[in-house]
Design a protein around this motif. Structure first.
Motif, PDB file in Angstrom:
ATOM      1  N   SER A 158       7.450  11.826  -3.747  1.00  0.00           N
ATOM      2  CA  SER A 158       6.987  10.596  -4.367  1.00  0.00           C
ATOM      3  C   SER A 158       6.350   9.657  -3.303  1.00  0.00           C
ATOM      4  CB  SER A 158       8.122   9.973  -5.073  1.00  0.00           C
ATOM      5  OG  SER A 158       8.416  10.831  -6.071  1.00  0.00           O
ATOM      6  N   GLY A 159       7.086   9.801  -2.054  1.00  0.00           N
ATOM      7  CA  GLY A 159       6.320   8.774  -1.035  1.00  0.00           C
ATOM      8  C   GLY A 159       7.024   7.313  -1.210  1.00  0.00           C
TER       9      GLY A 159
ATOM     10  N   GLY B 160       7.314 -12.957   9.411  1.00  0.00           N
ATOM     11  CA  GLY B 160       7.404 -12.301   7.984  1.00  0.00           C
ATOM     12  C   GLY B 160       8.215 -10.992   8.175  1.00  0.00           C
ATOM     13  N   TRP B 161       7.907 -10.319   7.082  1.00  0.00           N
ATOM     14  CA  TRP B 161       8.704  -9.173   7.028  1.00  0.00           C
ATOM     15  C   TRP B 161       7.778  -7.651   6.497  1.00  0.00           C
ATOM     16  CZ3 TRP B 161      13.470  -8.200   8.669  1.00  0.00           C
ATOM     17  CH2 TRP B 161      14.269  -9.092   8.895  1.00  0.00           C
ATOM     18  N   ARG B 162       7.822  -6.597   7.217  1.00  0.00           N
ATOM     19  CA  ARG B 162       7.250  -5.571   6.859  1.00  0.00           C
ATOM     20  C   ARG B 162       8.332  -4.503   6.121  1.00  0.00           C
ATOM     21  NH1 ARG B 162       2.984  -3.670  10.380  1.00  0.00           N
ATOM     22  NH2 ARG B 162       1.701  -4.944   8.983  1.00  0.00           N
ATOM     23  N   CYS B 163       8.479  -4.296   4.910  1.00  0.00           N
ATOM     24  CA  CYS B 163       9.261  -3.518   4.274  1.00  0.00           C
ATOM     25  C   CYS B 163       8.679  -2.014   3.883  1.00  0.00           C
ATOM     26  CB  CYS B 163       9.900  -3.945   2.956  1.00  0.00           C
ATOM     27  SG  CYS B 163      10.976  -5.553   3.485  1.00  0.00           S
ATOM     28  N   ILE B 164       9.433  -0.999   4.234  1.00  0.00           N
ATOM     29  CA  ILE B 164       9.098   0.248   3.383  1.00  0.00           C
ATOM     30  C   ILE B 164      10.029   0.409   2.315  1.00  0.00           C
ATOM     31  CG2 ILE B 164       8.890   2.735   4.030  1.00  0.00           C
ATOM     32  CD1 ILE B 164       7.026   1.029   5.781  1.00  0.00           C
ATOM     33  N   ILE B 165       9.367   0.624   1.209  1.00  0.00           N
ATOM     34  CA  ILE B 165      10.196   0.734   0.002  1.00  0.00           C
ATOM     35  C   ILE B 165      10.015   2.444  -0.461  1.00  0.00           C
ATOM     36  CG2 ILE B 165      10.552   0.334  -2.425  1.00  0.00           C
ATOM     37  CD1 ILE B 165      10.861  -2.114  -0.655  1.00  0.00           C
TER      38      ILE B 165
ATOM     39  N   ARG C 253       0.945  -1.283   0.019  1.00  0.00           N
ATOM     40  CA  ARG C 253      -0.063   0.270   0.098  1.00  0.00           C
ATOM     41  C   ARG C 253       0.715   1.365  -0.018  1.00  0.00           C
ATOM     42  NH1 ARG C 253      -1.327   2.597   5.089  1.00  0.00           N
ATOM     43  NH2 ARG C 253      -0.055   1.518   6.553  1.00  0.00           N
ATOM     44  N   ARG C 254       0.495   2.266  -0.688  1.00  0.00           N
ATOM     45  CA  ARG C 254       1.033   3.633  -0.766  1.00  0.00           C
ATOM     46  C   ARG C 254       1.129   4.233   0.593  1.00  0.00           C
ATOM     47  NH1 ARG C 254       4.119   5.558  -4.447  1.00  0.00           N
ATOM     48  NH2 ARG C 254       3.017   7.719  -4.394  1.00  0.00           N
ATOM     49  N   ILE C 255       2.225   4.757   0.993  1.00  0.00           N
ATOM     50  CA  ILE C 255       2.119   5.563   2.323  1.00  0.00           C
ATOM     51  C   ILE C 255       3.223   6.896   2.164  1.00  0.00           C
ATOM     52  CG2 ILE C 255       2.227   3.575   3.857  1.00  0.00           C
ATOM     53  CD1 ILE C 255       5.369   3.875   3.912  1.00  0.00           C
ATOM     54  N   PRO C 256       2.927   7.762   2.964  1.00  0.00           N
ATOM     55  CA  PRO C 256       3.562   9.089   2.973  1.00  0.00           C
ATOM     56  C   PRO C 256       5.121   8.841   3.321  1.00  0.00           C
ATOM     57  CG  PRO C 256       2.042   9.515   4.588  1.00  0.00           C
ATOM     58  CD  PRO C 256       1.682   7.956   3.964  1.00  0.00           C
TER      59      PRO C 256
END
Length: 119
Positions: free
Chosen positions: A66-67, A81-86, A58-61
């Motif tokens: 570009s976020g 599992g993993w949570r990645c911020i791209i 999902r998109r995040i600020p």
């Protein structure tokens, strides 16, 4: 004759060095120009980084115009599992954190256990 061959060789070296930095070689870089625009691109980056299988994105600020993307990944044969911020601009993982396996049943969702013989 030797000096002529040596001179010709020395004349070709700068041309070879300059041709190595042409835009043609940039075509095979990690990402194409512009920000990450689709969830599929974000999932692919996160999967490559962690070895897991992306479940959601999902998109995040994030720091910039570009976020970024938040991607949850399920890792087979592991407890978590993993949570990645791209980062959309750099196409890189900004941060990653361990989470409970996304999509897995929680402990409260299991069968009800009855204990007999106690008050």
């Amino acid at each position: 004759m030797r000096s002529m061959i040596l001179g010709a060789t020395l004349a070709l070296i700068p041309a070879l060095v300059l041709s190595a930095g042409t835009p043609k070689s940039r075509r095979h870089s990690r990402h194409s120009g512009g920000p990450v625009k689709t969830a599929g691109e974000a999932k692919a980056i996160a999967e490559r980084e962690t070895g897991g299988r992306a479940v959601s994105a999902r998109r995040i600020p994030l720091n910039g115009a570009s976020g970024g993307w938040e991607v949850d990944l399920r890792v087979p044969n592991e407890d978590r599992g993993w949570r990645c911020i791209i980062d959309s601009d750099t196409h890189m993982v900004h941060s990653k954190a361990r989470i409970d396996q996304p999509g897995a049943k929680g402990k409260a969702d299991g069968p009800v256990r009855v204990v007999k013989g106690s008050r």
